[in-house]
Scaffold this motif. Structure first.
Motif, mmCIF file in Angstrom:
data_model
loop_
_atom_site.group_PDB
_atom_site.id
_atom_site.type_symbol
_atom_site.label_atom_id
_atom_site.label_comp_id
_atom_site.label_asym_id
_atom_site.label_seq_id
_atom_site.Cartn_x
_atom_site.Cartn_y
_atom_site.Cartn_z
ATOM 1 N N UNK A 151 38.786 23.462 6.148
ATOM 2 C CA UNK A 151 39.786 22.657 6.492
ATOM 3 C C UNK A 151 39.194 21.295 6.183
ATOM 4 N N UNK A 152 37.763 20.873 6.022
ATOM 5 C CA UNK A 152 37.167 19.586 6.066
ATOM 6 C C UNK A 152 36.705 19.381 4.453
ATOM 7 N N UNK A 153 37.030 20.384 3.639
ATOM 8 C CA UNK A 153 36.939 19.836 2.229
ATOM 9 C C UNK A 153 37.957 19.358 1.578
ATOM 10 N N UNK A 154 37.700 18.307 1.032
ATOM 11 C CA UNK A 154 38.714 17.559 0.261
ATOM 12 C C UNK A 154 38.760 17.974 -1.084
ATOM 13 N N UNK A 155 37.552 18.315 -1.850
ATOM 14 C CA UNK A 155 37.661 18.827 -3.191
ATOM 15 C C UNK A 155 36.295 19.308 -3.674
ATOM 16 N N UNK A 156 36.231 20.032 -4.459
ATOM 17 C CA UNK A 156 34.714 20.472 -5.038
ATOM 18 C C UNK A 156 34.837 20.292 -6.694
ATOM 19 N N UNK A 157 33.838 19.592 -6.951
ATOM 20 C CA UNK A 157 33.526 19.083 -8.397
ATOM 21 C C UNK A 157 32.377 19.822 -9.155
ATOM 22 N N UNK A 158 32.515 20.669 -10.137
ATOM 23 C CA UNK A 158 31.618 21.268 -10.963
ATOM 24 C C UNK A 158 30.875 20.063 -11.578
ATOM 25 N N UNK A 159 29.470 19.957 -11.611
ATOM 26 C CA UNK A 159 28.680 18.969 -12.289
ATOM 27 C C UNK A 159 27.390 19.833 -12.757
ATOM 28 N N UNK A 160 27.349 19.960 -14.237
ATOM 29 C CA UNK A 160 26.293 20.682 -14.735
ATOM 30 C C UNK A 160 26.386 22.174 -14.027
ATOM 31 N N UNK A 177 27.886 28.213 -9.797
ATOM 32 C CA UNK A 177 28.867 28.424 -10.631
ATOM 33 C C UNK A 177 30.179 27.887 -9.936
ATOM 34 N N UNK A 178 30.948 27.016 -10.462
ATOM 35 C CA UNK A 178 32.312 26.781 -9.825
ATOM 36 C C UNK A 178 33.125 27.863 -9.723
ATOM 37 N N UNK A 179 33.321 28.810 -10.725
ATOM 38 C CA UNK A 179 34.314 29.952 -10.351
ATOM 39 C C UNK A 179 33.673 30.766 -9.205
ATOM 40 N N UNK A 180 32.182 30.912 -8.938
ATOM 41 C CA UNK A 180 31.790 31.617 -7.970
ATOM 42 C C UNK A 180 32.118 31.143 -6.547
ATOM 43 N N UNK A 194 41.229 22.097 -12.801
ATOM 44 C CA UNK A 194 40.557 21.769 -14.222
ATOM 45 C C UNK A 194 39.314 22.626 -14.031
ATOM 46 N N UNK A 195 38.724 22.489 -15.392
ATOM 47 C CA UNK A 195 37.435 23.098 -15.564
ATOM 48 C C UNK A 195 36.533 22.851 -14.299
ATOM 49 N N UNK A 196 36.571 21.445 -14.065
ATOM 50 C CA UNK A 196 35.503 20.965 -13.231
ATOM 51 C C UNK A 196 35.851 20.727 -11.756
ATOM 52 N N UNK A 197 37.158 21.095 -11.305
ATOM 53 C CA UNK A 197 37.570 20.656 -10.142
ATOM 54 C C UNK A 197 38.582 21.567 -9.494
ATOM 55 N N UNK A 198 38.214 21.916 -7.995
ATOM 56 C CA UNK A 198 38.920 22.645 -7.009
ATOM 57 C C UNK A 198 39.347 21.571 -5.995
ATOM 58 N N UNK A 199 40.568 21.489 -5.741
ATOM 59 C CA UNK A 199 40.990 20.583 -4.640
ATOM 60 C C UNK A 199 41.898 21.531 -3.274
#
Length: 243
Positions: A151-160, A177-180, A194-199
């Motif tokens: 509940x505290x997560x705003x978003x997750x960003x993939x970076x390299x 890995x962002x998929x993991x 997107x490929x780089x973001x989960x919200x």
């Protein structure tokens, strides 16, 4: 941070160099008119940050960004706003539209500096998700184990080769890995946009066709994920005028 400029236009290189000179914490170590010339320099010298144009003769900036070392961050500098979504598909830190304002430039550099610190501190440790429950998981990062409530997560960003978890109070970066990490999240609350973001959909304050807004953050919605985002999370939840 050591940086280089890659742009085929001389005036653009001069303009970005001027912005670099006005910004504390970064050192310009090279300026190149093509991706090939910059690649030769990168093969011999470590660089923390690239200011990279997209439309250039020969190899374009998007393709070149895919080849840079894992610990080298990229900020795209271009006159064309339509390339913004493409830039996040190659894990760019930021995307600046020419002419670039000094305040916006320095904000992008601050973001890159913060990410670089996180990357360097995480590179010496083994990071992973340690345990998953219905409400939280434990993430090993920076030689510590963090309890992250969903509940505290705003978003997750993939970076390299890393993911950055932006929560309401902190950033946590871990080698994953962002998929993991997406597979470990509650699927009824989190959306891959997107490929780089989960919200976290419960944290979204507004959105349009291309962007989700969470607090002060603007998260791009990629073409390949737009239909799933609207069908999966939006359709059926919008209030009708007739209700």
């Amino acid at each position: 941070m050591r940086c280089i400029i890659v742009d085929d236009e001389p005036l653009a290189r001069e303009g970005i160099a001027s912005l670099v000179n006005q910004t504390p914490g970064i050192q310009l170590v090279g300026s190149y008119n093509s991706a090939n010339a910059a690649a030769r320099f990168l093969s011999e010298e470590p660089v923390d940050l690239l200011f990279l144009d997209i439309q250039m003769p020969g190899m374009n900036g998007i393709d070149f960004a895919r080849s840079v070392p894992a610990m080298t961050l990229v900020i795209f500098t271009t006159a064309y706003a339509e390339y913004a979504l493409d830039s996040y598909e190659v894990d760019a830190v930021d995307y600046l539209i020419k002419p670039i304002r000094i305040e916006r430039f320095q904000k992008a550099v601050d973001k890159a500096s913060n990410y670089l610190e996180l990357l360097k501190s995480s590179a010496t440790s083994t990071n992973s998700i340690q345990q998953v429950t219905d409400d939280y998981f434990f993430v090993k990062a920076e030689r510590r184990i963090f309890k992250i409530r969903f509940s505290d997560i705003l978003f997750i960003e993939g970076l390299k080769d890393y993911v950055v978890l932006q929560t309401v109070s902190q950033k946590v970066i871990t080698a994953m890995n962002i998929k993991t990490i997406y597979d470990q999240l509650p699927q009824n609350t989190f959306a891959r946009v997107s490929k780089s973001y989960i919200i976290n959909m419960s944290q979204v304050t507004s959105f349009d066709n291309n962007t989700a807004f969470i607090d002060k953050h603007e998260i791009p919605i990629g073409d390949a994920y737009r239909t799933q985002f609207f069908d999966g999370f939006v359709t059926g939840k919008l209030l009708s005028r007739n209700r």
